[in-house]
Design an enzyme around this catalytic site. Structure first.
Site, PDB file in Angstrom:
ATOM      1  N   ARG A 156      38.679  37.658  37.494  1.00 12.14           N
ATOM      2  CA  ARG A 156      38.720  37.153  38.856  1.00 12.14           C
ATOM      3  C   ARG A 156      38.312  35.681  38.867  1.00 12.14           C
ATOM      4  NH1 ARG A 156      36.052  42.130  38.790  1.00 12.14           N
ATOM      5  NH2 ARG A 156      37.114  43.805  39.941  1.00 12.14           N
ATOM      6  N   LYS A 180      32.011  42.635  39.646  1.00 11.07           N
ATOM      7  CA  LYS A 180      31.545  43.249  40.888  1.00 11.07           C
ATOM      8  C   LYS A 180      30.452  44.267  40.589  1.00 11.07           C
ATOM      9  CE  LYS A 180      35.644  42.794  43.809  1.00 11.07           C
ATOM     10  NZ  LYS A 180      36.648  43.533  44.617  1.00 11.07           N
ATOM     11  N   HIS A 250      44.533  35.062  41.957  1.00 10.63           N
ATOM     12  CA  HIS A 250      44.644  36.519  41.856  1.00 10.63           C
ATOM     13  C   HIS A 250      46.041  36.931  41.383  1.00 10.63           C
ATOM     14  CE1 HIS A 250      41.870  39.782  42.483  1.00 10.63           C
ATOM     15  NE2 HIS A 250      42.824  40.542  42.964  1.00 10.63           N
ATOM     16  N   ARG A 253      45.912  36.972  37.762  1.00  7.02           N
ATOM     17  CA  ARG A 253      45.260  38.218  37.332  1.00  7.02           C
ATOM     18  C   ARG A 253      46.269  39.363  37.360  1.00  7.02           C
ATOM     19  NH1 ARG A 253      40.273  41.074  37.222  1.00  7.02           N
ATOM     20  NH2 ARG A 253      40.103  42.874  38.606  1.00  7.02           N
ATOM     21  N   HIS A 276      37.839  47.162  36.737  1.00  7.04           N
ATOM     22  CA  HIS A 276      37.990  48.085  37.858  1.00  7.04           C
ATOM     23  C   HIS A 276      37.045  49.267  37.684  1.00  7.04           C
ATOM     24  CE1 HIS A 276      42.371  46.674  38.781  1.00  7.04           C
ATOM     25  NE2 HIS A 276      41.469  45.928  39.392  1.00  7.04           N
ATOM     26  N   TYR A 285      49.605  48.637  39.149  1.00  9.71           N
ATOM     27  CA  TYR A 285      50.423  47.873  38.200  1.00  9.71           C
ATOM     28  C   TYR A 285      51.500  48.738  37.553  1.00  9.71           C
ATOM     29  CZ  TYR A 285      46.752  44.493  38.915  1.00  9.71           C
ATOM     30  OH  TYR A 285      45.877  43.622  39.500  1.00  9.71           O
TER      31      TYR A 285
END
Length: 304
Positions: A156, A180, A250, A253, A276, A285
């Site tokens: 990110r 995150k 993004h 990414r 993730h 994806y």
């Protein structure tokens, strides 16, 4: 909306809940702010209807609050987040002894439609990186290293801007990333990104740096840590020069993830690389690659 407008007991609960999210659950500052605002909105709505204690919340009040949010124009994604915030709060309230029943457990919200991500073709990504590499000024060398790193790793933009020089392990071609929820992971990068980062560190970073104690890997023109908004602007400049479609960090990414899957990487590995928490976030994806496969089939097969 402020918790100061709430009755004392729910106002205290909001602050304790926010502390829990930050210090115990390890949620990102953005999530803490969003969930806190959602819970304040919910408890304010309840207080206006005579519900002054967390233990007095019931499912009908929560559903009425969501209906009011929907009527006020909240988007489906916002409503889904508000449902999540309410459910996390009521679960926490039971575990903290503020309520006997988890009234939010039965709360449901709208399904969020997830549009396929915007993805560059490999040749478009190559053109973007080639344009960035054509200039040799300090800022251009930084730009080239930034774009090579973003595309090589799929991290990110906030993670890229948070990198320190010490986070880059050239011997193993890994970057240590804090993602995150304060989750740390190591992400590999290839030879082109290594070359771009080495050139930047050896010839450009010193020109940009204004303090011997600055630890940031990527620096802005004023010598401090590069900001995500600056990365978006530099990407706009480079993509315009490359003559390609408008693209965001993004999107790079997304492109990295899609190209990995198209190259044969398995979904679990891509999940780990992207950081993730759930593989559901990575599943999108597979839809992109399936659409590309369908396009190639329709174009090439004689009996398509």
């Amino acid at each position: 909306m402020s918790s100061r407008e709430l009755p004392p007991e729910p106002a205290d609960a909001v602050e304790r809940f926010a502390t829990h999210l930050r210090d115990e659950a390890g949620r990102s500052p953005h999530t803490v702010r969003a969930y806190r605002a959602d819970v304040v909105s919910m408890l304010t709505f309840a207080a206006e209807r005579g519900v002054a204690r967390v233990s007095d919340l019931d499912l009908s009040v929560l559903r009425a609050w969501l209906a009011a949010r929907r009527a006020a124009g909240s988007a489906r994604a916002t409503l889904a987040r508000q449902v999540s915030a309410a459910r996390v709060f009521t679960d926490w309230a039971v575990r903290r002894g503020l309520a006997d029943t988890d009234v939010g457990a039965r709360l449901t919200g709208p399904a969020v439609r997830r549009n396929p991500p915007s993805v560059l073709r490999p040749d478009q990504a190559e053109a973007l990186l080639a344009v960035a590499a054509a200039d040799t000024s300090p800022v251009a060398l930084r730009d080239a290293a930034v774009l090579e790193t973003l595309y090589a790793t799929g991290i990110r933009v906030s993670e890229l801007c948070g990198l320190d020089v010490s986070d880059v392990d050239f011997a193993r071609r890994l970057v240590r990333v804090l993602g995150k929820g304060a989750r740390e992971r190591s992400v590999p990068f290839g030879a082109p990104a290594e070359r771009a980062m080495r050139v930047y560190l050896q010839t450009a970073r010193g020109e940009l740096c204004r303090s011997a104690t600055e630890s940031a890997m990527f620096l802005g023109v004023r010598g401090g840590r590069l900001h995500p908004s600056s990365v978006r602007r530099l990407l706009d400049r480079r993509q315009t020069a490359a003559g390609g479609p408008a693209v965001t960090p993004h999107d790079l990414r997304h492109s990295a993830a899609t190209h990995l899957l198209e190259g044969g990487a398995d979904l679990r590995s891509v999940q780990e690389l992207l950081g993730h928490a759930s593989i559901d976030s990575t599943q999108i994806y597979t839809h992109v690659t399936a659409e590309r496969l369908r396009g190639a089939f329709d174009q090439a097969h004689p009996r398509a």
